[in-house]
Enzyme design. Structure first.
Site, PDB file in Angstrom:
ATOM      1  N   SER A 152       0.835  -1.199   0.000  1.00 24.80           N
ATOM      2  CA  SER A 152       0.000   0.000   0.000  1.00 24.80           C
ATOM      3  C   SER A 152       0.869   1.249   0.000  1.00 24.80           C
ATOM      4  O   SER A 152       1.969   1.251   0.578  1.00 24.80           O
ATOM      5  CB  SER A 152      -0.867  -0.018   1.263  1.00 24.80           C
ATOM      6  OG  SER A 152      -1.426   1.248   1.491  1.00 24.80           O
ATOM      7  N   TYR A 165      -1.115  -0.521  10.103  1.00 26.91           N
ATOM      8  CA  TYR A 165      -1.331  -0.914   8.702  1.00 26.91           C
ATOM      9  C   TYR A 165      -0.059  -0.670   7.876  1.00 26.91           C
ATOM     10  O   TYR A 165       0.389  -1.523   7.104  1.00 26.91           O
ATOM     11  CB  TYR A 165      -2.507  -0.083   8.182  1.00 26.91           C
ATOM     12  CG  TYR A 165      -2.957  -0.360   6.778  1.00 26.91           C
ATOM     13  CD1 TYR A 165      -3.865  -1.383   6.508  1.00 26.91           C
ATOM     14  CD2 TYR A 165      -2.507   0.418   5.720  1.00 26.91           C
ATOM     15  CE1 TYR A 165      -4.304  -1.611   5.213  1.00 26.91           C
ATOM     16  CE2 TYR A 165      -2.942   0.192   4.429  1.00 26.91           C
ATOM     17  CZ  TYR A 165      -3.839  -0.821   4.181  1.00 26.91           C
ATOM     18  OH  TYR A 165      -4.268  -1.040   2.894  1.00 26.91           O
ATOM     19  N   LYS A 169       2.340  -3.323   5.954  1.00 27.36           N
ATOM     20  CA  LYS A 169       2.420  -3.276   4.483  1.00 27.36           C
ATOM     21  C   LYS A 169       3.851  -3.137   3.987  1.00 27.36           C
ATOM     22  O   LYS A 169       4.207  -3.715   2.959  1.00 27.36           O
ATOM     23  CB  LYS A 169       1.555  -2.132   3.955  1.00 27.36           C
ATOM     24  CG  LYS A 169       0.043  -2.401   4.042  1.00 27.36           C
ATOM     25  CD  LYS A 169      -0.362  -3.646   3.290  1.00 27.36           C
ATOM     26  CE  LYS A 169      -1.840  -3.669   2.913  1.00 27.36           C
ATOM     27  NZ  LYS A 169      -2.246  -4.985   2.370  1.00 27.36           N
TER      28      LYS A 169
HETATM   29  P1  NAI Z   1     -12.180  -5.017   1.344  1.00 24.35           P
HETATM   30  O1  NAI Z   1     -12.474  -4.739   2.773  1.00 24.35           O
HETATM   31  O2  NAI Z   1     -13.260  -4.825   0.348  1.00 24.35           O
HETATM   32  O3  NAI Z   1     -11.619  -6.498   1.160  1.00 24.35           O
HETATM   33  C1  NAI Z   1     -10.781  -7.132   2.072  1.00 24.35           C
HETATM   34  C2  NAI Z   1     -11.301  -8.538   2.271  1.00 24.35           C
HETATM   35  O4  NAI Z   1     -10.385  -9.245   3.135  1.00 24.35           O
HETATM   36  C3  NAI Z   1     -12.665  -8.564   2.960  1.00 24.35           C
HETATM   37  O5  NAI Z   1     -13.595  -9.277   2.157  1.00 24.35           O
HETATM   38  C4  NAI Z   1     -12.397  -9.223   4.297  1.00 24.35           C
HETATM   39  O6  NAI Z   1     -13.473 -10.018   4.765  1.00 24.35           O
HETATM   40  C5  NAI Z   1     -11.169 -10.047   3.982  1.00 24.35           C
HETATM   41  N1  NAI Z   1     -10.420 -10.381   5.205  1.00 24.35           N
HETATM   42  C6  NAI Z   1     -10.123  -9.553   6.242  1.00 24.35           C
HETATM   43  N2  NAI Z   1      -9.448 -10.217   7.185  1.00 24.35           N
HETATM   44  C7  NAI Z   1      -9.308 -11.497   6.747  1.00 24.35           C
HETATM   45  C8  NAI Z   1      -8.708 -12.653   7.280  1.00 24.35           C
HETATM   46  N3  NAI Z   1      -8.101 -12.657   8.498  1.00 24.35           N
HETATM   47  N4  NAI Z   1      -8.716 -13.794   6.554  1.00 24.35           N
HETATM   48  C9  NAI Z   1      -9.337 -13.837   5.350  1.00 24.35           C
HETATM   49  N5  NAI Z   1      -9.955 -12.763   4.798  1.00 24.35           N
HETATM   50  C10 NAI Z   1      -9.939 -11.604   5.491  1.00 24.35           C
HETATM   51  O7  NAI Z   1     -10.899  -4.102   0.980  1.00 24.35           O
HETATM   52  P2  NAI Z   1     -10.031  -3.995  -0.354  1.00 24.35           P
HETATM   53  O8  NAI Z   1      -9.815  -2.574  -0.589  1.00 24.35           O
HETATM   54  O9  NAI Z   1     -10.561  -4.847  -1.440  1.00 24.35           O
HETATM   55  O10 NAI Z   1      -8.637  -4.584   0.174  1.00 24.35           O
HETATM   56  C11 NAI Z   1      -7.913  -5.622  -0.474  1.00 24.35           C
HETATM   57  C12 NAI Z   1      -6.441  -5.441  -0.169  1.00 24.35           C
HETATM   58  O11 NAI Z   1      -5.959  -4.251  -0.804  1.00 24.35           O
HETATM   59  C13 NAI Z   1      -6.139  -5.255   1.318  1.00 24.35           C
HETATM   60  O12 NAI Z   1      -4.949  -5.930   1.644  1.00 24.35           O
HETATM   61  C14 NAI Z   1      -5.932  -3.762   1.454  1.00 24.35           C
HETATM   62  O13 NAI Z   1      -5.138  -3.429   2.549  1.00 24.35           O
HETATM   63  C15 NAI Z   1      -5.249  -3.467   0.122  1.00 24.35           C
HETATM   64  N6  NAI Z   1      -5.288  -2.082  -0.272  1.00 24.35           N
HETATM   65  C16 NAI Z   1      -6.446  -1.495  -0.714  1.00 24.35           C
HETATM   66  C17 NAI Z   1      -6.453  -0.184  -1.117  1.00 24.35           C
HETATM   67  C18 NAI Z   1      -7.653   0.453  -1.698  1.00 24.35           C
HETATM   68  O14 NAI Z   1      -7.549   1.612  -2.184  1.00 24.35           O
HETATM   69  N7  NAI Z   1      -8.807  -0.198  -1.702  1.00 24.35           N
HETATM   70  C19 NAI Z   1      -5.256   0.661  -0.994  1.00 24.35           C
HETATM   71  C20 NAI Z   1      -4.081  -0.043  -0.577  1.00 24.35           C
HETATM   72  C21 NAI Z   1      -4.122  -1.363  -0.222  1.00 24.35           C
END
Ligand code: NAI
Length: 306
Positions: A152, A165, A169
């Site tokens: 990130s 976080y 990351k």
């Molecule tokens: P999101 O919240 O929509 O998706 C994350 C998913 O991970 C959720 O469905 C959640 O249930 C699942 N999750 C959480 N803890 C878990 C665990 N212990 N075991 C299995 N599943 C688990 O968020 P998003 O944005 O799709 O995030 C995806 C990745 O991208 C994350 O690692 C986030 O940190 C990273 N990210 C996202 C950014 C953005 O702009 N959306 C920016 C930078 C990084």
């Protein structure tokens, strides 16, 4: 290069929503068999339900793709092993691992409880460690693997209220850099993305103008490339969102060499601090030894020239 994943097996963690869902749908559409892992909890990573992973599996199957759900948490070593084992049991192997699962518990560092710090490190960093290690031996045995870390901008550049976080990351980048070296002769590549996308996790930080542009599918395009057999690059960190793709580098400046017979005084360093921080001639290094060797070569050259 026509990319497809026929015969390939992909595990995508946190694939029940947001970016992971988008990656899963794309890879499945192009022939990969998918393990859709998701805990189904809150943004903070609390609670859990089968519905998120099940819904994505249904979407894939409705489009004639192949997928199975897994509801384990990445944040526990044994349950992370179960995630990878699901791929081995169902499809006999694992070729692609996208470490995507993530939670977020924001607070200023001053007020951050250590439980909240650990809860975020456990999902992002340790989740990637556990899942990748469980996949590593099977990948080594088959001489092939594609691992993608989701880092990130917050980790690379910092973010207010995001110490837990960000620490997790950037640590994923350190993990990647070492696995690149260990995977190099084994047919395994390890890359990272630093995404921007409108999802449940990020929506509060988005404005009305840019939010709608930041569709997860734009991020998936680079994940799809990094997961492809024909893409041999390893160790890249790619910033991406809304059609923007750019390599992020870890580089070291040309530096300044003082007479090494005696340590320079802090005042002497202060005088040349601007030069020390000058990144005009900055370059990357393939590993720690190369960086140290380069510095020492220059120290010796500097001494000889006296
Ligand atoms: P999101 O919240 O929509 O998706 C994350 C998913 O991970 C959720 O469905 C959640 O249930 C699942 N999750 C959480 N803890 C878990 C665990 N212990 N075991 C299995 N599943 C688990 O968020 P998003 O944005 O799709 O995030 C995806 C990745 O991208 C994350 O690692 C986030 O940190 C990273 N990210 C996202 C950014 C953005 O702009 N959306 C920016 C930078 C990084």
């Amino acid at each position: 290069m026509a990319i497809n994943y026929e015969g390939r097996v992909a595990v995508i963690t946190g694939a029940g929503a947001g970016l992971g869902r988008s990656h899963a749908l794309f890879l499945a559409k192009h022939g990969a068999k998918i393990v859709v892992n998701d805990l189904g909890g809150t943004v903070e990573g609390k609670g859990g339900s089968n519905s998120a992973a099940d819904a994505v599996v249904k979407e894939i199957r409705d489009a004639d793709g192949i997928a199975v759900a897994n509801y384990d948490s990445v944040a526990d070593e044994q349950s992370a092993k179960n995630i990878i084992q699901t791929a081995l049991n169902e499809y006999g192997k694992i070729d692609i691992l996208v470490n995507n699962a993530g939670n977020n518990i924001e607070n200023s560092f001053r007020k951050m409880s250590m439980d909240d710090f650990r809860a975020v490190v456990d999902v992002h960093l340790m989740g990637a460690v556990y899942c990748t290690q469980a996949a590593w031996q099977p990948m080594i045995d088959q001489g092939y693997g594609r691992v993608i870390m989701t880092t990130s901008a917050a980790g690379l550049y910092g973010g207010h209220g995001l110490s837990n976080y960000a620490a997790a990351k950037i640590a994923m980048v350190g993990l990647m850099n070492s696995l690149v070296l260990e995977g190099r002769k084994r047919g395994i590549t390890v890359n990272a993305i630093a995404p921007m996308a409108m999802t449940r996790m990020s929506k509060d930080a988005m404005d009305d103008k840019t939010g709608p542009l930041l569709k997860p599918e734009f991020v998936t395009s680079i994940v799809a490339l990094l997961a492809a057999e024909d893409h041999k690059g390893s160790g890249d960190i790619i910033a991406t969102g809304a059609g923007y793709y750019s390599k992020i580098g870890i580089v070291e400046g040309a530096g300044v060499y003082f007479d090494s017979d005696a340590p320079p005084s802090p005042d002497a360093i202060a005088e040349r601090f601007e030069e020390i921080c000058d990144l005009t001639a900055a370059r990357p290094f393939p590993d720690a030894f190369a960086a140290v060797a380069d510095a020492m070569r220059n120290v010796l050259r500097n001494l000889k020239s006296k």
